[in-house]
Write a protein that holds these residues in place. Structure first.
Motif, PDB file in Angstrom:
ATOM      1  N   VAL A 144      59.451  58.675 -53.410  1.00 54.55           N
ATOM      2  CA  VAL A 144      59.909  59.250 -52.141  1.00 54.55           C
ATOM      3  C   VAL A 144      59.810  58.210 -51.029  1.00 54.55           C
ATOM      4  CG1 VAL A 144      59.370  60.956 -50.343  1.00 54.55           C
ATOM      5  CG2 VAL A 144      59.400  61.642 -52.750  1.00 54.55           C
ATOM      6  N   ALA A 145      58.674  57.521 -50.972  1.00 49.91           N
ATOM      7  CA  ALA A 145      58.486  56.487 -49.952  1.00 49.91           C
ATOM      8  C   ALA A 145      59.539  55.390 -50.089  1.00 49.91           C
ATOM      9  CB  ALA A 145      57.080  55.892 -50.070  1.00 49.91           C
ATOM     10  N   ARG A 146      59.824  54.990 -51.312  1.00 53.20           N
ATOM     11  CA  ARG A 146      60.788  53.911 -51.551  1.00 53.20           C
ATOM     12  C   ARG A 146      62.185  54.299 -51.066  1.00 53.20           C
ATOM     13  NH1 ARG A 146      60.680  49.274 -54.218  1.00 53.20           N
ATOM     14  NH2 ARG A 146      62.556  48.458 -55.215  1.00 53.20           N
ATOM     15  N   GLN A 147      62.587  55.540 -51.313  1.00 53.76           N
ATOM     16  CA  GLN A 147      63.901  55.999 -50.851  1.00 53.76           C
ATOM     17  C   GLN A 147      63.973  56.000 -49.324  1.00 53.76           C
ATOM     18  OE1 GLN A 147      65.320  59.623 -53.365  1.00 53.76           O
ATOM     19  NE2 GLN A 147      63.133  59.391 -53.765  1.00 53.76           N
ATOM     20  N   LEU A 148      62.913  56.462 -48.688  1.00 50.76           N
ATOM     21  CA  LEU A 148      62.877  56.457 -47.222  1.00 50.76           C
ATOM     22  C   LEU A 148      62.990  55.040 -46.675  1.00 50.76           C
ATOM     23  CD1 LEU A 148      59.988  59.046 -46.708  1.00 50.76           C
ATOM     24  CD2 LEU A 148      62.397  59.416 -46.118  1.00 50.76           C
ATOM     25  N   LEU A 149      62.280  54.123 -47.314  1.00 48.73           N
ATOM     26  CA  LEU A 149      62.267  52.742 -46.836  1.00 48.73           C
ATOM     27  C   LEU A 149      63.582  52.023 -47.115  1.00 48.73           C
ATOM     28  CD1 LEU A 149      58.609  51.921 -47.834  1.00 48.73           C
ATOM     29  CD2 LEU A 149      59.524  51.944 -45.502  1.00 48.73           C
ATOM     30  N   PHE A 150      64.253  52.373 -48.193  1.00 44.15           N
ATOM     31  CA  PHE A 150      65.583  51.811 -48.442  1.00 44.15           C
ATOM     32  C   PHE A 150      66.533  52.239 -47.329  1.00 44.15           C
ATOM     33  CE2 PHE A 150      64.713  50.117 -52.592  1.00 44.15           C
ATOM     34  CZ  PHE A 150      65.789  49.273 -52.869  1.00 44.15           C
ATOM     35  N   ALA A 151      66.420  53.508 -46.923  1.00 46.11           N
ATOM     36  CA  ALA A 151      67.266  53.987 -45.827  1.00 46.11           C
ATOM     37  C   ALA A 151      66.917  53.263 -44.529  1.00 46.11           C
ATOM     38  CB  ALA A 151      67.083  55.496 -45.662  1.00 46.11           C
ATOM     39  N   GLU A 152      65.621  53.039 -44.284  1.00 48.78           N
ATOM     40  CA  GLU A 152      65.210  52.313 -43.080  1.00 48.78           C
ATOM     41  C   GLU A 152      65.689  50.871 -43.129  1.00 48.78           C
ATOM     42  OE1 GLU A 152      61.151  52.194 -40.599  1.00 48.78           O
ATOM     43  OE2 GLU A 152      61.037  51.076 -42.471  1.00 48.78           O
ATOM     44  N   ALA A 153      65.602  50.253 -44.312  1.00 52.45           N
ATOM     45  CA  ALA A 153      66.055  48.867 -44.465  1.00 52.45           C
ATOM     46  C   ALA A 153      67.549  48.753 -44.180  1.00 52.45           C
ATOM     47  CB  ALA A 153      65.743  48.368 -45.873  1.00 52.45           C
ATOM     48  N   GLU A 154      68.288  49.778 -44.588  1.00 44.39           N
ATOM     49  CA  GLU A 154      69.728  49.778 -44.298  1.00 44.39           C
ATOM     50  C   GLU A 154      69.958  49.869 -42.794  1.00 44.39           C
ATOM     51  OE1 GLU A 154      73.785  52.252 -45.533  1.00 44.39           O
ATOM     52  OE2 GLU A 154      71.821  52.834 -46.339  1.00 44.39           O
ATOM     53  N   GLY A 155      69.151  50.726 -42.129  1.00 44.01           N
ATOM     54  CA  GLY A 155      69.274  50.844 -40.678  1.00 44.01           C
ATOM     55  C   GLY A 155      68.882  49.568 -39.961  1.00 44.01           C
ATOM     56  N   ALA A 156      67.947  48.813 -40.568  1.00 46.53           N
ATOM     57  CA  ALA A 156      67.516  47.541 -39.978  1.00 46.53           C
ATOM     58  C   ALA A 156      68.401  46.384 -40.414  1.00 46.53           C
ATOM     59  CB  ALA A 156      66.067  47.261 -40.391  1.00 46.53           C
ATOM     60  N   GLU A 157      69.407  46.664 -41.250  1.00 52.20           N
ATOM     61  CA  GLU A 157      70.320  45.658 -41.788  1.00 52.20           C
ATOM     62  C   GLU A 157      69.553  44.534 -42.484  1.00 52.20           C
ATOM     63  OE1 GLU A 157      72.860  44.436 -38.596  1.00 52.20           O
ATOM     64  OE2 GLU A 157      73.940  46.353 -38.540  1.00 52.20           O
ATOM     65  N   SER A 158      68.530  44.952 -43.251  1.00 56.28           N
ATOM     66  CA  SER A 158      67.729  43.989 -44.007  1.00 56.28           C
ATOM     67  C   SER A 158      68.550  43.409 -45.149  1.00 56.28           C
ATOM     68  CB  SER A 158      66.475  44.672 -44.563  1.00 56.28           C
ATOM     69  OG  SER A 158      65.764  43.808 -45.412  1.00 56.28           O
ATOM     70  N   VAL A 159      68.422  42.116 -45.373  1.00 54.74           N
ATOM     71  CA  VAL A 159      69.172  41.456 -46.449  1.00 54.74           C
ATOM     72  C   VAL A 159      68.630  41.870 -47.811  1.00 54.74           C
ATOM     73  CG1 VAL A 159      69.789  39.236 -47.473  1.00 54.74           C
ATOM     74  CG2 VAL A 159      69.735  39.488 -44.976  1.00 54.74           C
ATOM     75  N   ASP A 160      67.320  41.900 -47.954  1.00 52.69           N
ATOM     76  CA  ASP A 160      66.684  42.246 -49.227  1.00 52.69           C
ATOM     77  C   ASP A 160      65.980  43.592 -49.069  1.00 52.69           C
ATOM     78  OD1 ASP A 160      65.370  42.431 -51.624  1.00 52.69           O
ATOM     79  OD2 ASP A 160      64.664  40.347 -51.627  1.00 52.69           O
ATOM     80  N   ARG A 161      66.721  44.665 -49.336  1.00 51.91           N
ATOM     81  CA  ARG A 161      66.162  46.001 -49.135  1.00 51.91           C
ATOM     82  C   ARG A 161      65.070  46.320 -50.148  1.00 51.91           C
ATOM     83  NH1 ARG A 161      72.111  48.790 -48.269  1.00 51.91           N
ATOM     84  NH2 ARG A 161      72.654  47.538 -46.422  1.00 51.91           N
ATOM     85  N   ALA A 162      65.220  45.815 -51.361  1.00 52.75           N
ATOM     86  CA  ALA A 162      64.204  46.062 -52.383  1.00 52.75           C
ATOM     87  C   ALA A 162      62.867  45.463 -51.963  1.00 52.75           C
ATOM     88  CB  ALA A 162      64.645  45.488 -53.724  1.00 52.75           C
ATOM     89  N   ASP A 163      62.896  44.261 -51.439  1.00 51.55           N
ATOM     90  CA  ASP A 163      61.660  43.617 -50.989  1.00 51.55           C
ATOM     91  C   ASP A 163      61.102  44.334 -49.768  1.00 51.55           C
ATOM     92  OD1 ASP A 163      59.772  41.236 -51.058  1.00 51.55           O
ATOM     93  OD2 ASP A 163      60.562  41.044 -49.027  1.00 51.55           O
ATOM     94  N   TYR A 164      61.974  44.763 -48.864  1.00 53.34           N
ATOM     95  CA  TYR A 164      61.554  45.512 -47.670  1.00 53.34           C
ATOM     96  C   TYR A 164      60.775  46.755 -48.088  1.00 53.34           C
ATOM     97  CZ  TYR A 164      62.067  47.781 -43.068  1.00 53.34           C
ATOM     98  OH  TYR A 164      61.829  48.371 -41.865  1.00 53.34           O
ATOM     99  N   ALA A 165      61.318  47.494 -49.073  1.00 53.81           N
ATOM    100  CA  ALA A 165      60.657  48.714 -49.541  1.00 53.81           C
ATOM    101  C   ALA A 165      59.374  48.390 -50.296  1.00 53.81           C
ATOM    102  CB  ALA A 165      61.609  49.511 -50.428  1.00 53.81           C
TER     103      ALA A 165
END
Length: 318
Positions: free
Chosen positions: A63-84
């Protein structure tokens, strides 16, 4: 002189850190005693087994990982997997602070393990059960289609449980919003807000497995109690039927299936007007070596409903 003062300050700083560490360690030991006493006093090994704990941890992390992937998308992070990956452990811990969410995840883990045990011991399938087969073969196209959709959702649930996953789209509405709010409270303010808005726009509670099972029960002819049998309905529909028939929370019914809550389950079944011998048969399926105690039959369904209502009031006030 200055060297001595520096040494003194360093020693003082060390003592402060040491005191802090000792205090934290002492608190941990003190709290672990409470946990250990609970576990040692509890004979319900399935409900508190290592596998259940592992699944709870895995689902919260997912659940946390899905939330963070969405946040990474909002932050336009290049590496969303690493962000999460960098943040999911902390966010999972924050999600675990919400008692209703943690309890729901616990109930899901317990449900999947009970389904596995019923399949192994009694050859009761976790997906294809007589109730679903009957509904899928019904002349009513709407009911048949709903049954097939529910069957697919149940199959996905068991696959997700094997991977210790819990899609955000499968959370009940209250817990979905609780999870998203946790992201907003603890994430990067701007990107978390954008992520939360997008997630809320996409969420459809009516498409969750729980909603589909409930729709199916409400669409069936006759009272839910007519199909109140694990052999006929399988565990997932059994607890859904009982929850709808008695107006209980589904997670409460699931956890009442644990070895330490057999009296609560008996009261729920008797409140649904089930005969004592049939109640004993259901308990044998769930617990294997359950005693054939039919004393619950001495209580009327109305009396059982009153007892359960009083118990619920007591728990809500505590």
């Amino acid at each position: 002189m200055r060297i001595n003062e520096a040494k003194q300050r360093s020693a003082q700083s060390f003592e402060e850190r040491l005191a802090d560490e000792l205090a934290r360690g002492g608190a941990l030991v003190a709290s672990s005693g409470t946990v250990l006493r609970h576990l040692l006093a509890n004979d319900d090994y399935l409900l508190f087994s290592e596998e259940v704990v592992a699944r709870i941890r895995g689902m919260l992390t997912h659940v946390a990982r899905q939330l963070l992937f969405a946040e990474a998308e909002g932050a336009e992070s290049v590496d969303r997997a690493d962000y999460a990956q960098q943040r999911q452990g902390v966010l999972a811990g924050q999600l675990a602070q919400h008692e209703t969410l943690l309890r729901h995840v616990h109930a899901l883990a317990f449900e999947s393990l009970l389904i596995t045990r019923l399949a192994q011991r009694h050859d009761i399938d976790g997906v294809v059960v007589p109730l679903l087969e009957n509904c899928a073969a019904a002349p009513d196209d709407e009911l048949a289609g709903l049954a097939m959709t529910a069957l697919a959702a149940q199959a996905r649930f068991l696959q997700q449980q094997k991977r210790m996953e819990l899609p955000l789209s499968e959370l009940p509405g209250e817990m979905f919003h609780q999870a998203v709010l946790t992201l907003e409270e603890h994430g990067d303010s701007a990107s978390a807000a954008r992520a939360a808005s997008g997630l809320r726009d996409q969420f459809e509670e009516g498409e969750t497995r729980f909603a589909l099972l409930a729709k199916l029960v409400m669409s069936m002819q006759g009272a839910p109690s007519d199909w109140l049998s694990i052999e006929k309905s399988g565990l997932s529909l059994f607890v859904t039927l009982l929850a709808i028939d008695g107006g209980y929370d589904r997670d409460d019914v699931l956890l009442a299936c644990s070895e330490t809550q057999t009296m609560r389950l008996q009261l729920m079944l008797r409140a649904a007007d089930m005969h004592a011998n049939d109640i004993a048969a259901q308990l044998r399926l769930i617990h294997g070596d359950s005693d054939d105690d039919t004393q619950i039959g001495m209580l009327t369904p109305d009396h059982c409903r009153d007892l359960l209502a009083a118990l619920a009031r007591e728990q809500n006030s505590s």
